[in-house]
Design a protein around this motif. Structure first.
Motif, PDB file in Angstrom:
ATOM      1  N   ASP A  83       3.428   6.084  16.873  1.00 25.63           N
ATOM      2  CA  ASP A  83       2.415   5.893  15.826  1.00 25.63           C
ATOM      3  C   ASP A  83       0.999   6.152  16.345  1.00 25.63           C
ATOM      4  OD1 ASP A  83       4.020   5.308  13.650  1.00 25.63           O
ATOM      5  OD2 ASP A  83       3.974   3.134  13.945  1.00 25.63           O
ATOM      6  N   ASN A  98       4.628   3.435   5.810  1.00 22.47           N
ATOM      7  CA  ASN A  98       4.869   4.826   6.222  1.00 22.47           C
ATOM      8  C   ASN A  98       6.353   5.176   6.195  1.00 22.47           C
ATOM      9  OD1 ASN A  98       3.759   7.271   7.175  1.00 22.47           O
ATOM     10  ND2 ASN A  98       4.248   6.766   9.297  1.00 22.47           N
ATOM     11  N   ARG A 129       0.723  10.017  10.418  1.00 22.80           N
ATOM     12  CA  ARG A 129       0.184   9.071  11.400  1.00 22.80           C
ATOM     13  C   ARG A 129      -1.003   8.312  10.795  1.00 22.80           C
ATOM     14  NH1 ARG A 129       1.804  10.288  16.813  1.00 22.80           N
ATOM     15  NH2 ARG A 129      -0.255   9.974  17.687  1.00 22.80           N
ATOM     16  N   PRO A 130      -0.704   7.274  10.017  1.00 18.51           N
ATOM     17  CA  PRO A 130      -1.769   6.546   9.301  1.00 18.51           C
ATOM     18  C   PRO A 130      -2.851   5.959  10.207  1.00 18.51           C
ATOM     19  CG  PRO A 130       0.374   5.974   8.414  1.00 18.51           C
ATOM     20  CD  PRO A 130       0.624   6.778   9.654  1.00 18.51           C
ATOM     21  N   CYS A 176       0.076   0.134  10.360  1.00 19.64           N
ATOM     22  CA  CYS A 176       1.055   1.112   9.881  1.00 19.64           C
ATOM     23  C   CYS A 176       2.421   0.433   9.906  1.00 19.64           C
ATOM     24  CB  CYS A 176       1.049   2.334  10.805  1.00 19.64           C
ATOM     25  SG  CYS A 176       2.402   3.468  10.452  1.00 19.64           S
ATOM     26  N   THR A 180       6.490   0.338   8.933  1.00 19.07           N
ATOM     27  CA  THR A 180       7.602   1.269   8.689  1.00 19.07           C
ATOM     28  C   THR A 180       8.907   0.498   8.605  1.00 19.07           C
ATOM     29  OG1 THR A 180       6.445   2.891  10.079  1.00 19.07           O
ATOM     30  CG2 THR A 180       8.715   3.392   9.522  1.00 19.07           C
TER      31      THR A 180
END
Ligand code: PLP
Length: 419
Positions: free
Chosen positions: A88, A209, A218-219, A227, A229
């Motif tokens: 990330d 994400n 890729r926030p 981020c 997930t």
């Protein structure tokens, strides 16, 4: 292996190498499974120092691999967290036993009675339940927006939330499940900064994400604070485990790890090992799935029994969505929706005819999964809220897998013939 030890490797390399140092485990080339619930202390003095390091972040054991009890952390968890943080591009990561455990920890860490949150719609049913069902019972208000590429739409929701109390979190799911709707991450980050300047309290921007995963978006690089997930999906990748993770600056991640100790939502040693192993091949699976997804999307787009499709690769040049997509996504992913001509009856006829595609919730597995959001994943969301998020009774969500493309197209063709 810490973030500092990782040279400028690409994501594909980090997925294989980050997070594990053979020297930490008798030079075993691959990580062992640390199948233990508790850890032996070398001495009473060391026990005290390990606890001091864990709870206060001070003393001689800081930065050393000392562990206490697996609910508080274990070597497998450390490895997965280091690998996720590397993928990330974040300082740190905290890993949980599901995506929803991750979302819940973020909410509990940051909102208190009287606060408010903003979220984008459509949003996963579980996240919707957290912010419209559970959190209101603790006195937390919420507001939502549907057009994630439109400043006015987001600002209206922010103003509505601020009228209910201090705005602590802006939670955005982009691309969104199930329609792949896009939210402009950089725009939301800008709006959060303006709220901070005006009120003295900047809400954190949390990006879910899950739909693209760390390889395709890729926030953190786009300014998001956290981020999140669901690792159950592409990173796990085989529909055989549940896990979730959140990455960001260490000062935001460390409290989430500590909170996990209370919530008891750590990822267990065996699943941590499975996750490390799956992450090594995530790029291969995602690339193959995306190649299949484009061909499937092209087939569906031209099919007379298909009324519409939300595949990101078809976003039209010149639209705000396309501009945001070009800026923030590396590729179109392999999960999207399409609508059959008709409604629920036609969608059901199609589903019941499928032979290869698996009718099951979830996404991101090696096999192609299909579901009917209105009656499954988004069942608990009101029809009005579903409609606001672009989900109708004819909507089907497809997570394209890595099978041979000819077999996928043949199954879709024969089932569509039944519509
Ligand atoms: N976020 C999104 C976008 C999801 O699709 C899901 C699950 O489908 C979750 C979060 C929750 O993840 P988990 O099922 O791992 O709890």
């Amino acid at each position: 292996m810490t973030a500092e030890d990782v040279p400028n490797w690409q994501a594909e390399t980090l997925a294989v190498r980050a997070g594990y140092d053979p020297a930490s485990a008798g030079n075993s080339a691959k990580p062992p499974i640390y199948m233990t619930s508790t850890f032996a202390y070398a001495s009473a003095r060391q026990a005290k120092a390990i606890h001091e390091a864990y709870f206060d972040g001070t003393g001689p054991e800081v930065g050393r691999p000392g562990h206490i009890y697996s609910r508080l952390g274990h070597p497998g968890l450390d490895m997965v967290e280091a690998r996720l943080a590397a993928l990330d591009g974040a300082e740190g990561a905290a890993v949980f036993n599901s995506g929803m455990a991750t979302h819940t920890a973020i909410a509990i860490a940051h909102v208190r009675p009287g606060d408010s949150v903003v979220f984008s719609r459509p949003i996963y049913g579980g996240t919707n339940g957290l912010y419209t069902g559970l959190m209101p019972e603790f006195g937390v208000g919420h507001a939502e927006f549907c057009d994630g590429c439109d400043r006015a739409s987001i600002q209206t929701a922010v103003d509505e939330a601020l009228a209910q109390g201090p705005l602590k979190l802006i939670v955005i799911e982009t691309p969104a499940n199930p329609t792949a709707a896009i939210v402009d991450i950089a725009l939301v980050v800008q709006i959060a900064a303006t709220v901070g300047a005006q009120t003295g309290l900047r809400p954190l921007v949390v990006v879910d994400n899950t739909l693209l995963g760390p390889l395709m978006q890729r926030p953190i690089e786009l300014g998001a604070d956290l981020c999140m997930t669901s690792l159950t999906k592409y990173c796990g990748g085989h529909s055989d485990l549940l896990a979730g993770g959140v990455s960001g600056k260490e000062k935001l991640i460390a409290p989430l790890r500590l909170l996990r100790t209370t919530l008891g939502s750590h990822l267990d040693p065996y699943t941590s090992w499975l996750m490390l192993r799956s992450m090594e091949t995530v790029h291969l699976r995602v690339e193959r799935a995306m190649t299949n997804a484009r061909t499937v999307a092209e087939f569906l787009q031209d099919h007379p029994k298909v009324a519409g499709i939300t595949y990101l690769g078809f976003l039209v040049q010149g639209t705000p969505q396309r501009a945001v997509y070009d800026r923030q996504c590396k590729a179109a992913g392999s999960t999207f929706s399409f609508a059959v001509v008709g409604g629920e009856a036609e969608a059901f006829r199609f589903l019941d005819r499928l032979r290869l595609l698996r009718f099951a919730v979830s996404l991101g597995g090696s096999e192609t999964l299909i579901t009917h959001p209105a009656t499954t994943t988004h069942y608990a969301i009101s029809q009005q809220e579903r409609a606001a998020g672009g989900i109708t009774d004819a909507t089907l969500r497809l997570s394209v897998g890595i099978e041979h493309i000819d077999d996928l197209l043949a199954d879709l063709a024969q089932a569509l013939a039944a519509v």
